[in-house]
Design a protein around this motif. Structure first.
Motif, mmCIF file in Angstrom:
data_model
loop_
_atom_site.group_PDB
_atom_site.id
_atom_site.type_symbol
_atom_site.label_atom_id
_atom_site.label_comp_id
_atom_site.label_asym_id
_atom_site.label_seq_id
_atom_site.Cartn_x
_atom_site.Cartn_y
_atom_site.Cartn_z
ATOM 1 N N LEU A 285 2.576 -8.834 10.595
ATOM 2 C CA LEU A 285 1.035 -8.994 11.103
ATOM 3 C C LEU A 285 0.232 -7.604 11.031
ATOM 4 C CD1 LEU A 285 1.082 -11.891 13.679
ATOM 5 C CD2 LEU A 285 0.442 -11.943 11.117
ATOM 6 N N ILE A 286 1.015 -6.618 11.810
ATOM 7 C CA ILE A 286 0.530 -5.216 11.885
ATOM 8 C C ILE A 286 0.170 -4.662 10.576
ATOM 9 C CG2 ILE A 286 0.993 -2.977 12.788
ATOM 10 C CD1 ILE A 286 2.291 -4.588 14.905
ATOM 11 N N LEU A 287 1.367 -4.706 9.568
ATOM 12 C CA LEU A 287 1.033 -4.273 8.420
ATOM 13 C C LEU A 287 0.155 -5.021 7.481
ATOM 14 C CD1 LEU A 287 5.003 -3.653 7.842
ATOM 15 C CD2 LEU A 287 3.221 -1.798 7.912
ATOM 16 N N PHE A 288 -0.017 -6.106 7.546
ATOM 17 C CA PHE A 288 -1.028 -6.764 6.815
ATOM 18 C C PHE A 288 -2.397 -6.275 7.279
ATOM 19 C CE2 PHE A 288 -3.824 -10.554 6.125
ATOM 20 C CZ PHE A 288 -3.505 -11.022 4.728
ATOM 21 N N GLN A 289 -2.669 -6.268 8.633
ATOM 22 C CA GLN A 289 -3.915 -5.930 9.084
ATOM 23 C C GLN A 289 -4.331 -4.353 8.710
ATOM 24 O OE1 GLN A 289 -4.935 -6.740 13.285
ATOM 25 N NE2 GLN A 289 -3.237 -8.237 13.227
ATOM 26 N N GLN A 290 -3.106 -3.566 8.379
ATOM 27 C CA GLN A 290 -3.289 -2.285 7.697
ATOM 28 C C GLN A 290 -3.518 -2.328 6.334
ATOM 29 O OE1 GLN A 290 0.080 -0.192 9.565
ATOM 30 N NE2 GLN A 290 -1.166 0.171 11.397
ATOM 31 N N ALA A 291 -3.627 -3.453 5.807
ATOM 32 C CA ALA A 291 -3.342 -3.634 4.237
ATOM 33 C C ALA A 291 -2.236 -2.933 3.556
ATOM 34 C CB ALA A 291 -4.832 -3.005 3.852
ATOM 35 N N ASP A 292 -1.362 -2.939 4.251
ATOM 36 C CA ASP A 292 -0.032 -2.667 3.686
ATOM 37 C C ASP A 292 0.831 -3.768 3.144
ATOM 38 O OD1 ASP A 292 2.197 -1.249 2.643
ATOM 39 O OD2 ASP A 292 2.451 0.030 4.382
ATOM 40 N N TYR A 293 0.130 -4.418 2.012
ATOM 41 C CA TYR A 293 0.783 -5.466 1.927
ATOM 42 C C TYR A 293 2.072 -5.789 1.081
ATOM 43 C CZ TYR A 293 -4.364 -6.505 2.155
ATOM 44 O OH TYR A 293 -5.721 -6.329 2.706
ATOM 45 N N GLN A 294 2.588 -4.728 0.681
ATOM 46 C CA GLN A 294 3.872 -4.731 0.135
ATOM 47 C C GLN A 294 5.003 -4.725 1.231
ATOM 48 O OE1 GLN A 294 4.530 -4.667 -3.445
ATOM 49 N NE2 GLN A 294 6.387 -5.586 -2.499
ATOM 50 N N CYS A 331 0.269 -12.225 1.297
ATOM 51 C CA CYS A 331 0.578 -11.000 0.487
ATOM 52 C C CYS A 331 0.668 -10.931 -0.794
ATOM 53 C CB CYS A 331 1.898 -10.609 1.063
ATOM 54 S SG CYS A 331 1.805 -10.194 2.969
ATOM 55 N N ILE A 332 1.037 -11.945 -1.416
ATOM 56 C CA ILE A 332 1.435 -12.151 -2.921
ATOM 57 C C ILE A 332 0.097 -12.159 -3.386
ATOM 58 C CG2 ILE A 332 2.175 -13.408 -4.763
ATOM 59 C CD1 ILE A 332 4.603 -14.270 -2.890
ATOM 60 N N GLU A 333 -1.023 -13.117 -3.053
ATOM 61 C CA GLU A 333 -2.318 -13.096 -3.368
ATOM 62 C C GLU A 333 -3.131 -11.690 -3.333
ATOM 63 O OE1 GLU A 333 -4.230 -16.032 -1.168
ATOM 64 O OE2 GLU A 333 -3.065 -17.518 -1.798
ATOM 65 N N LYS A 334 -2.944 -11.025 -2.335
ATOM 66 C CA LYS A 334 -3.434 -9.740 -2.054
ATOM 67 C C LYS A 334 -2.962 -8.693 -3.266
ATOM 68 C CE LYS A 334 -6.157 -10.301 1.620
ATOM 69 N NZ LYS A 334 -7.571 -10.292 1.717
ATOM 70 N N LEU A 335 -1.544 -8.723 -3.254
ATOM 71 C CA LEU A 335 -0.981 -7.547 -4.140
ATOM 72 C C LEU A 335 -1.755 -8.192 -5.788
ATOM 73 C CD1 LEU A 335 2.250 -7.443 -2.654
ATOM 74 C CD2 LEU A 335 0.952 -5.586 -2.889
ATOM 75 N N ASN A 336 -1.648 -9.420 -5.978
ATOM 76 C CA ASN A 336 -2.023 -9.675 -7.398
ATOM 77 C C ASN A 336 -3.484 -9.350 -7.629
ATOM 78 O OD1 ASN A 336 0.339 -10.965 -8.032
ATOM 79 N ND2 ASN A 336 -0.206 -13.056 -7.443
#
Length: 341
Positions: A285-294, A331-336
């Motif tokens: 969750l922390i990494l997602f909020q930091q936009a580090d989706y991978q 995460c997959i959606e964001k990376l795509n």
């Protein structure tokens, strides 16, 4: 004829008519004896207990849960003692199967999985639940007894503290907001915990439980201060802080969106508890909020690999299944989307 161990249910009760029938109904085909230590009910609790042939003993409340529970133990006649609160019930379909399982256990204390429900209302569609294992069945006449004024736990001579797991589920509704508000549990619990905290040498667990009470009241700053104090106290004693403290700490940081300093700390916590799925979920969750989706994706995939069957930990249901899968897909959606740009 195959022997079946006899079981006594021991409870302490005060004004529990809202839940008591459901609780006792759930155990009536499992427990051979029901002991109720009543600490001053003025509602219909006694009448309900009598309908289940409970043996009722009146006890003057002295702000000490362990003493009240120990009073019940002295009245129990059978080989095994099960202890419950009135806002709990057994989720049991085949009582005889579990009684047979008891006959083959060598340990003196058995931990059962407890599902704690949280949310605003008993019948809400969005109830959240946590699972943890707690010692709830123990052999009688072995010197096993309760200690601590509040958040009581079992204690005995070390050789008597042999433990095992019995997968007999308990459902607990006492943390639902409408229940805690009606009983004013938070004020009572904080008052008793503060009595313990006033002692010059008190357990770090007291400080942790204060943190939990403030967390449930959404007083996150106080909760965060107390949980950090508890971690520090365990370290001063030369003990590894229990995993549940780190879960609460990073839960608070996520709840309050205070993620700037959270990542280095949670990495250290994962070194101590590398298989704690909740910590991996919070890291994700922390990494997602930091936009580090991978990196977040890797965390949620780890959660799905770890799953949720970990008796040593308090687990938020879904962090190793549907919650992790949801964030994995995000995460997959964001990376795509980033790839397309």
């Amino acid at each position: 004829m195959e022997s079946r161990p006899a079981i006594t249910l021991c409870m302490i009760v005060k004004n529990e008519e809202a839940f008591l029938k459901k609780c006792l109904s759930s155990v009536q085909n499992f427990a051979d004896e029901i002991i109720i230590v009543d600490t001053g009910s003025t509602d219909g609790s006694i009448r309900i207990a009598e309908k289940f042939n409970a043996k009722i003993y009146h006890y003057k409340w002295d702000d000490h849960f362990a003493k009240a529970r120990n009073e019940g133990i002295t009245k129990a006649a059978n080989e095994w003692i099960l202890w419950l609160d009135a806002d709990e019930c057994l989720d049991i379909q085949h009582p005889e199967t579990f009684k047979k399982a008891l006959a083959n256990r060598k340990a003196n204390i058995l931990s059962l999985p407890i599902t704690n429900f949280t949310g605003n209302h008993l019948h809400s569609d969005d109830l959240t639940s946590y699972i943890h294992y707690q010692p709830r069945l123990f052999r009688n006449h072995q010197g096993i007894h309760f200690i601590h004024r509040i958040h009581e736990t079992l204690d005995a001579e070390p050789e008597k503290m042999t433990t095992d797991i019995l997968d007999l589920p308990i459902l607990h509704y006492g943390y639902i907001h409408e229940v805690t508000e009606k009983k004013d549990k938070s004020s009572r619990n904080k008052r008793l915990l503060e009595l313990e905290a006033a002692k010059e040498t008190h357990s770090p667990w007291v400080t942790y439980h204060l943190a939990s009470e403030y967390y449930r009241d959404k007083a996150y700053k106080q909760a965060f201060d107390y949980v950090n104090q508890s971690i520090y106290m365990f370290l001063l004693e030369g003990r590894k802080p229990p995993s549940i403290l780190y879960k609460l700490k990073y839960d608070i940081l996520v709840q309050t969106n205070s993620i700037d300093q959270a990542l280095p700390g949670i990495e250290k916590a994962l070194l101590l508890y590398p298989d704690y799925v909740d910590l991996h979920f919070y890291k994700g969750l922390i990494l997602f909020q930091q936009a580090d989706y991978q990196a977040a994706l890797a965390c949620f995939e780890t959660c799905l690999d770890l799953r949720e069957n970990h008796p040593d930990y308090l687990i938020l249901q879904g962090v190793g299944s549907f919650r992790a899968a949801h964030y994995k897909n995000l995460c997959i959606e964001k990376l795509n989307t980033l790839d397309k740009n």
